[in-house]
Scaffold this active site. Sequence first.
Site, PDB file in Angstrom:
ATOM      1  N   ASN A  35       0.786  -1.237   0.000  1.00 15.46           N
ATOM      2  CA  ASN A  35       0.000   0.000   0.000  1.00 15.46           C
ATOM      3  C   ASN A  35       0.822   1.294   0.000  1.00 15.46           C
ATOM      4  OD1 ASN A  35      -2.324  -1.647   0.138  1.00 15.46           O
ATOM      5  ND2 ASN A  35      -2.152  -1.714   2.359  1.00 15.46           N
ATOM      6  N   HIS A  56      -0.466  20.775  -2.307  1.00 19.57           N
ATOM      7  CA  HIS A  56      -1.654  21.458  -2.822  1.00 19.57           C
ATOM      8  C   HIS A  56      -1.929  22.664  -1.923  1.00 19.57           C
ATOM      9  CE1 HIS A  56      -3.132  18.395  -5.703  1.00 19.57           C
ATOM     10  NE2 HIS A  56      -2.492  17.568  -4.896  1.00 19.57           N
ATOM     11  N   ALA A  62       6.720   4.658  13.465  1.00 16.20           N
ATOM     12  CA  ALA A  62       5.378   4.478  12.911  1.00 16.20           C
ATOM     13  C   ALA A  62       4.508   5.702  13.166  1.00 16.20           C
ATOM     14  CB  ALA A  62       4.732   3.240  13.526  1.00 16.20           C
ATOM     15  N   THR A  64       8.077  16.540   8.159  1.00 14.70           N
ATOM     16  CA  THR A  64       7.878  17.845   7.530  1.00 14.70           C
ATOM     17  C   THR A  64       9.178  18.613   7.346  1.00 14.70           C
ATOM     18  OG1 THR A  64       7.511  18.914   9.662  1.00 14.70           O
ATOM     19  CG2 THR A  64       5.556  18.053   8.526  1.00 14.70           C
TER      20      THR A  64
END
Length: 179
Positions: A69, A97, A144, A149
């Site tokens: 995934n 975005h 995890a 950032t």
Amino acid sequence: MRACYKPFFKELGTKSYFVSPLILTPGCIVCKERVYVAKHARMEGIVQYNERRFTPLIVLEEGVTIQQNLHLTCAEKITIGRNTAVGANVTITDIHHPYEEISIPIEHQDIRVSPVSIGEDCKIYNNTVILPGVSVGKHVTIGANSVVTADIPDYSVAVGAPARVVKQYDFDTRRWEKR
């Protein structure tokens, strides 16, 4: 690697294997030797968004392993270094975005891009998100559920949302030092 996937790669090393990918954007993936990517990977190169064109490049260096995934979107460049292991349900993107013009839906606004680099011999644990412009050093562990950032230096352990370095190896003392 099944022969039907070969056209999707800019370069494809031997002994590399992708299990049932969901999306592979043709021509933007460089896959070195002995790469393993588990099922349901989405490795999407964005070649155009609105009126802007891009030349995405996704590089998986030798010995990279990625669990199921993966969600990777790239408009500029994302590199994952040699022998790095990426856990399940990880997102890596060089795309942001922005929300600047309130009269335009967010998904219709122009995107910003900034390359992502993950060093060699790293371990990225499950459910981590790595955001645009981040450089992860070599021999780094990301815990995890972390959201990366900002840059993470070599030989560090980082955790949290946003991720912060909690310990780093000190070569002078030859010990892990808490931060």
